[in-house]
Scaffold this motif. Structure first.
Motif, PDB file in Angstrom:
ATOM      1  N   LEU A 125     -15.555  11.267 -32.929  1.00 13.88           N
ATOM      2  CA  LEU A 125     -14.126  11.366 -32.592  1.00 13.88           C
ATOM      3  C   LEU A 125     -13.887  11.135 -31.103  1.00 13.88           C
ATOM      4  CD1 LEU A 125     -13.143  14.359 -34.898  1.00 13.88           C
ATOM      5  CD2 LEU A 125     -12.703  11.902 -35.264  1.00 13.88           C
ATOM      6  N   LEU A 126     -14.794  11.602 -30.258  1.00  9.79           N
ATOM      7  CA  LEU A 126     -14.673  11.361 -28.818  1.00  9.79           C
ATOM      8  C   LEU A 126     -14.764   9.869 -28.509  1.00  9.79           C
ATOM      9  CD1 LEU A 126     -14.510  12.291 -25.864  1.00  9.79           C
ATOM     10  CD2 LEU A 126     -17.003  12.613 -25.935  1.00  9.79           C
ATOM     11  N   VAL A 127     -15.701   9.187 -29.136  1.00 10.74           N
ATOM     12  CA  VAL A 127     -15.845   7.743 -28.930  1.00 10.74           C
ATOM     13  C   VAL A 127     -14.566   7.023 -29.364  1.00 10.74           C
ATOM     14  CG1 VAL A 127     -17.119   5.691 -29.700  1.00 10.74           C
ATOM     15  CG2 VAL A 127     -18.361   7.739 -29.006  1.00 10.74           C
ATOM     16  N   ALA A 128     -14.009   7.419 -30.494  1.00 16.08           N
ATOM     17  CA  ALA A 128     -12.755   6.809 -30.953  1.00 16.08           C
ATOM     18  C   ALA A 128     -11.612   7.087 -29.972  1.00 16.08           C
ATOM     19  CB  ALA A 128     -12.395   7.326 -32.349  1.00 16.08           C
ATOM     20  N   GLU A 129     -11.558   8.290 -29.429  1.00 12.09           N
ATOM     21  CA  GLU A 129     -10.519   8.618 -28.446  1.00 12.09           C
ATOM     22  C   GLU A 129     -10.699   7.833 -27.154  1.00 12.09           C
ATOM     23  OE1 GLU A 129      -7.683  10.353 -28.740  1.00 12.09           O
ATOM     24  OE2 GLU A 129      -8.158  10.647 -30.858  1.00 12.09           O
ATOM     25  N   LEU A 130     -11.951   7.560 -26.778  1.00 12.84           N
ATOM     26  CA  LEU A 130     -12.186   6.710 -25.606  1.00 12.84           C
ATOM     27  C   LEU A 130     -11.559   5.335 -25.822  1.00 12.84           C
ATOM     28  CD1 LEU A 130     -15.900   7.438 -24.607  1.00 12.84           C
ATOM     29  CD2 LEU A 130     -13.867   7.800 -23.191  1.00 12.84           C
ATOM     30  N   ALA A 181     -12.861   1.423 -35.412  1.00 10.21           N
ATOM     31  CA  ALA A 181     -11.959   0.390 -35.956  1.00 10.21           C
ATOM     32  C   ALA A 181     -10.553   0.944 -36.154  1.00 10.21           C
ATOM     33  CB  ALA A 181     -12.520  -0.159 -37.259  1.00 10.21           C
ATOM     34  N   LEU A 182     -10.460   2.170 -36.630  1.00 11.91           N
ATOM     35  CA  LEU A 182      -9.140   2.792 -36.799  1.00 11.91           C
ATOM     36  C   LEU A 182      -8.451   3.000 -35.449  1.00 11.91           C
ATOM     37  CD1 LEU A 182      -9.965   5.378 -39.605  1.00 11.91           C
ATOM     38  CD2 LEU A 182      -8.472   3.370 -39.807  1.00 11.91           C
ATOM     39  N   ALA A 183      -9.232   3.353 -34.429  1.00 10.15           N
ATOM     40  CA  ALA A 183      -8.654   3.511 -33.087  1.00 10.15           C
ATOM     41  C   ALA A 183      -8.128   2.175 -32.575  1.00 10.15           C
ATOM     42  CB  ALA A 183      -9.690   4.087 -32.129  1.00 10.15           C
ATOM     43  N   LEU A 184      -8.878   1.111 -32.802  1.00 13.16           N
ATOM     44  CA  LEU A 184      -8.408  -0.219 -32.385  1.00 13.16           C
ATOM     45  C   LEU A 184      -7.151  -0.610 -33.146  1.00 13.16           C
ATOM     46  CD1 LEU A 184     -11.836  -2.012 -32.064  1.00 13.16           C
ATOM     47  CD2 LEU A 184     -10.199  -1.642 -30.204  1.00 13.16           C
TER      48      LEU A 184
END
Length: 189
Positions: free
Chosen positions: A35-40, A64-67
């Motif tokens: 989750l931290l990586v996605a938030e980054l 991918a969802l973060a992008l």
């Protein structure tokens, strides 16, 4: 069902409470680190992201969802183990359609990025993360000021040795998160 990380990593001076983190098995990235990586990705708004080591695709899916949430950018995730690749593909592409992600089944050392990398998550075979960084850097594909993250930098893993060499060479500056398996986040200099 995710299990507490203390099933896989014992308490130690680096991370005295591994039970605070969760992971589905002994190889997957801790859920909180995923989750931290996605938030980054949400914070730095990258155009091109590379992940080395998809494993079963949990972190791949979140990135991918973060992008997709950013409404721009794309991810290339590389996994050399054929069975892990198939599981990642099932996990990532089985849940959502039209995600900005390309999954590749190959050795990361054979991958040639088609454009400059804004964010790289190095999570493949432990001894190779230093080599992957050096290869992408040597190709001129890691942008100056790109953000890089190395998983498994806790003392009981081998990855931090290579990260320290990169720092000593003046290629990156870093901070380390004391999670059970360790995460070191850096900026390319």
């Amino acid at each position: 069902m995710e299990d507490v990380e203390s099933r896989f990593t014992s308490a130690n001076d680096f991370c005295p409470h591994p039970e605070y983190w969760h992971s589905p098995d002994s190889e997957a990235t801790e859920r909180e680190i995923t989750l931290l990586v996605a938030e980054l990705i949400g914070a730095i708004q990258p155009e091109f992201v590379v992940e080395t080591g998809s494993y079963h695709g949990h972190t791949t899916l979140e990135m991918a969802l973060a992008l997709r949430g950013n409404q721009h950018g794309r991810l290339v995730s590389i996994e050399k183990d054929g069975n892990a690749f198939l599981e990642a593909r099932r996990h990532v592409l089985g849940y959502y359609n039209n995600l900005p992600v390309e999954l590749l089944s190959m050795n990361t050392m054979d991958y040639v990025p088609p454009e400059d990398i804004d964010f790289a998550f190095f999570d493949s075979w432990q001894e190779g993360r230093y080599e992957e960084f050096m290869r992408f850097h040597g190709m001129g594909r890691l942008k100056k000021d790109a953000i890089v993250a190395f998983h498994d930098t806790a003392p009981h893993h081998q990855v931090m040795k290579g990260v320290k060499i990169l720092e000593e060479m003046g290629l990156i500056k870093t901070i380390t998160i004391h999670s059970p398996r360790g995460l070191t986040i850096g900026q390319v200099l």
